[in-house]
Design a protein around this motif. Structure first.
Motif, short mmCIF file in Angstrom:
data_model
loop_
_atom_site.label_atom_id
_atom_site.label_comp_id
_atom_site.label_asym_id
_atom_site.label_seq_id
_atom_site.Cartn_x
_atom_site.Cartn_y
_atom_site.Cartn_z
N ARG A 15 -2.77 -2.37 -8.00
CA ARG A 15 -1.95 -3.10 -7.04
C ARG A 15 -2.38 -4.56 -6.89
O ARG A 15 -1.54 -5.47 -6.80
N GLU A 16 -3.66 -4.82 -6.86
CA GLU A 16 -4.11 -6.21 -6.70
C GLU A 16 -3.66 -7.07 -7.87
O GLU A 16 -3.25 -8.22 -7.70
N LYS A 17 -3.70 -6.51 -9.08
CA LYS A 17 -3.22 -7.25 -10.25
C LYS A 17 -1.72 -7.48 -10.17
O LYS A 17 -1.22 -8.54 -10.54
N VAL A 18 -1.00 -6.45 -9.69
CA VAL A 18 0.45 -6.60 -9.54
C VAL A 18 0.77 -7.70 -8.54
O VAL A 18 1.65 -8.54 -8.77
N GLU A 19 0.05 -7.73 -7.42
CA GLU A 19 0.27 -8.76 -6.41
C GLU A 19 0.00 -10.15 -6.99
O GLU A 19 0.75 -11.10 -6.73
N ARG A 20 -1.07 -10.29 -7.78
CA ARG A 20 -1.37 -11.58 -8.40
C ARG A 20 -0.27 -11.98 -9.37
O ARG A 20 0.13 -13.15 -9.44
N LEU A 21 0.24 -11.00 -10.11
CA LEU A 21 1.33 -11.27 -11.05
C LEU A 21 2.57 -11.74 -10.30
O LEU A 21 3.24 -12.69 -10.73
N MET A 22 2.89 -11.10 -9.19
CA MET A 22 4.05 -11.50 -8.41
C MET A 22 3.88 -12.90 -7.83
O MET A 22 4.81 -13.71 -7.83
N PRO A 80 0.82 -1.22 0.00
CA PRO A 80 0.00 0.00 0.00
C PRO A 80 0.85 1.26 0.00
O PRO A 80 0.46 2.29 -0.56
N GLU A 81 2.03 1.19 0.61
CA GLU A 81 2.89 2.37 0.70
C GLU A 81 3.64 2.65 -0.59
O GLU A 81 3.93 3.81 -0.90
N ILE A 82 3.99 1.60 -1.33
CA ILE A 82 4.82 1.81 -2.52
C ILE A 82 4.79 0.57 -3.41
O ILE A 82 4.69 -0.56 -2.93
N ILE A 83 4.85 0.80 -4.71
CA ILE A 83 5.05 -0.25 -5.70
C ILE A 83 6.35 0.09 -6.43
O ILE A 83 6.52 1.21 -6.91
N LYS A 84 7.25 -0.88 -6.51
CA LYS A 84 8.57 -0.57 -7.05
C LYS A 84 9.03 -1.71 -7.96
O LYS A 84 8.86 -2.89 -7.64
N LEU A 85 9.64 -1.32 -9.08
CA LEU A 85 10.30 -2.26 -9.96
C LEU A 85 11.77 -2.38 -9.59
O LEU A 85 12.34 -1.47 -8.99
N LEU A 139 0.74 -4.91 -20.69
CA LEU A 139 0.66 -6.22 -21.34
C LEU A 139 0.73 -7.34 -20.31
O LEU A 139 -0.01 -8.33 -20.39
N ARG A 140 1.65 -7.20 -19.35
CA ARG A 140 1.81 -8.23 -18.32
C ARG A 140 0.55 -8.36 -17.46
O ARG A 140 0.11 -9.47 -17.16
N LEU A 141 -0.02 -7.24 -17.08
CA LEU A 141 -1.20 -7.29 -16.22
C LEU A 141 -2.42 -7.83 -16.95
O LEU A 141 -3.38 -8.28 -16.33
N GLN A 142 -2.38 -7.78 -18.28
CA GLN A 142 -3.45 -8.34 -19.10
C GLN A 142 -3.20 -9.80 -19.46
O GLN A 142 -3.96 -10.39 -20.23
N LYS A 186 2.03 -15.28 -9.08
CA LYS A 186 2.10 -16.20 -10.21
C LYS A 186 3.55 -16.46 -10.60
O LYS A 186 3.91 -17.56 -11.02
N SER A 187 4.39 -15.44 -10.45
CA SER A 187 5.81 -15.58 -10.79
C SER A 187 6.61 -16.20 -9.66
O SER A 187 7.83 -16.33 -9.76
N GLY A 188 5.93 -16.53 -8.56
CA GLY A 188 6.61 -17.15 -7.43
C GLY A 188 7.34 -16.18 -6.56
O GLY A 188 8.31 -16.55 -5.87
N LYS A 189 6.94 -14.91 -6.56
CA LYS A 189 7.63 -13.89 -5.77
C LYS A 189 6.90 -13.63 -4.46
O LYS A 189 5.71 -13.79 -4.38
#
Length: 535
Positions: free
Chosen positions: A523-530, A407-412, A471-474, A532-535
């Protein structure tokens, strides 16, 4: 951000905004992407140790052990790092080394080399002070080590002063290790390998083994390289780049040149008042294998002689459908990409390559990209390993993935290490979340409405990353092809990074704020992507 606050962070600044569980997740992601450098080891280790929950956390012991070992071998003359490792291990050999190092003092400013690559003035001042220190005290091993680091940043393999420097007898073994880090880190196998036998007789970690592996590759000794990498992976199984590099060495990827002639490809460039760069780029592009690809050049409100350059280049592409689009005003990079991607003849292609107007490419770049697309049919985008035009041995960008989604930050992750030379460790193909847009191939079947680069990021910056992330989130896949080295001249001159004026800095921060705000909503999509990637 979700609380309405924008937080710009320096490298690793996000670690102060997240809890220990997320720190370990970020560390795992980091090691999945990159081989940690000294700063990364020091920052992560310090952050873990000062957390009040670290002693009870089940992941602390393993990661602290790994980071301490890497820190020790990446910085044989780094007092802060060695003090920390000694505090953790109580190693008497380190205690003796530190005791003798205290004789060679340096001002704190000379132990901190941040900023030297982006500011030539800072580089010169610190070089002068370190040289003067070494002149006054010729055996000053700390000054010599820091000076050698400045030489590394500038790509100097064998500085003149090095031949006359004789380290104190007590430090000769550590100095040999330091020289090996320098030569092998620059990819200079010719100088690194003669001292490898001496280094190999010392206790080894994955740090030296990884560097030695690529030196063996350059010498044509693949089996020796694989042996080094296998031992490195045994010591630290978290090193995904090592695993991927081993797979590439075992079964080298081959570009299928036939695909260039069998595929419908559009190669699109856009330019704004960079006639000389555009001329060089088009001349270089014509020397690569494009097959029957169509070529489109968009002049984005140019007021220099870019139109003459683009027209003169027509004869360089006798076997291609070549055309020029001239716009009366500069509509910015995202809109230019969208304009090119909306052309009917481009929409009719199977693949669309976007190139910046200041790149140099290897002859088989397109064949490699198309081979990746065929091998991985779910791939939506492929990008290259990008190096600096001012120093083509130094990496500018490899790939990025999500490190933190809070919630505080999303970082690549960082696109590469700071001051990282291309020794060969990232010569492989892998899935990731974003690649650099200066040399990018898209699969048109995955873009039913054509490329949609976000014009909020005009005139440039972030739009290519945001496009990949979308593209990744889709559900799309993005891949990095480190077998294609793209030389990017954007940052040429005045150091490896351009000096930015206030307006440019404001634009960068503004686009970063827009990007962060968009990511916060995803953010929820990013969390699901992470996950899925095993992160």
């Amino acid at each position: 951000m979700t609380d309405g606050t924008y937080r710009a962070t320096e490298r690793f600044g996000e670690l102060e905004l997240i809890g220990l569980d997320s720190v370990f997740t970020a560390l795992e992601v980091y090691c999945d992407n990159l081989l940690p450098d000294l700063e990364a080891c020091l920052v992560f280790l310090s952050r873990i140790l000062r957390d009040r929950d670290a002693a009870a956390h089940p992941r602390t012991r393993e990661w602290v052990t790994l980071l301490a070992r890497k820190l020790r071998d990446l910085g044989p003359f780094h007092p802060q790092g060695l003090e920390l490792v000694h505090k953790l291990t109580g190693d008497p050999a380190l205690d003796a080394r530190l005791e003798r190092m205290r004789y060679f003092t340096l001002e704190p400013q000379l132990m901190d080399l941040r900023g030297v690559m982006s500011d030539p003035g800072v580089m010169r001042r610190k070089r002068t002070l370190l040289t003067e220190t070494l002149d006054r005290m010729p055996a000053h091993v700390l000054a010599a080590s820091q000076l050698l680091q400045l030489e590394f940043y500038q790509g100097v393999n064998q500085p003149e002063w090095l031949g006359s420097f004789t380290p104190p007898k007590f430090f000769r073994q550590e100095w040999t290790q330091r020289l090996f880090l320098h030569y092998a880190g620059l990819g200079d196998a010719e100088r690194a390998m003669p001292i490898w036998s001496e280094v190999a007789a010392m206790p080894l970690s994955e740090v030296q083994l990884n560097l030695a592996a690529e030196c063996f590759v350059k010498c044509g000794e693949t089996e020796q390289a694989m042996a080094c990498y296998r031992e490195s992976l045994r010591l630290d199984p978290h090193q995904t780049p090592v695993r991927l590099r081993m797979a590439e060495l075992e079964q080298p990827s081959r570009a299928d040149n036939a695909l260039v002639h069998q595929s419908k490809v559009a190669v699109c460039l856009y330019s704004w008042n960079k006639a000389e760069d555009l001329e060089r780029t088009l001349a270089g592009l014509a020397e690569t294998d494009l097959g029957p690809a169509i070529v489109r050049v968009l002049l984005n409100g140019c007021t220099d002689h870019s139109a003459e350059v683009a027209e003169a280049a027509r004869v360089l592409f006798p076997d291609n459908d070549y055309d020029i689009i001239t716009l009366p005003v500069n509509i910015g990079a995202p809109a230019a990409r969208n304009w090119l991607g909306a052309l009917p003849e481009v929409r009719a292609c199977d693949f669309l390559a976007y190139l910046d107007d200041d790149v140099e490419l290897p002859a088989d770049w397109l064949a490699h990209f198309l081979t990746v697309m065929r091998r991985y049919p779910d791939t939506s985008a492929v990008g290259a390993k990008v190096v600096f035009g001012s120093e083509p041995r130094m990496i500018q960008y490899i790939y990025r993935s999500f490190a933190v989604a809070e919630p505080e930050i999303i970082k690549l992750t960082d696109p590469c290490q700071v001051g990282q030379f291309d020794a060969g460790h990232y010569d492989f193909v892998r899935e990731t979340d974003a690649v650099m847009g200066c040399c990018h191939l898209l699969r048109m079947a995955h873009l039913p409405d054509g490329p949609q680069f976000d014009v909020r990021y005009s005139p440039s910056q972030v739009d290519d990353t945001a496009h990949d992330i979308r593209l990744r989130l889709q559900g799309g896949e993005v891949r990095y092809c480190g077998l294609v080295k793209c030389v990017h001249h954007q940052n040429t001159g005045g150091g490896f990074k351009r000096q930015l004026d206030a307006a440019r800095i404001g634009q960068v921060h503004g686009n970063d704020m827009k990007f962060q705000a968009w990511l916060a909503a995803q953010r929820e999509k990013v969390e699901r992507l992470m996950r899925k990637s095993g992160k």
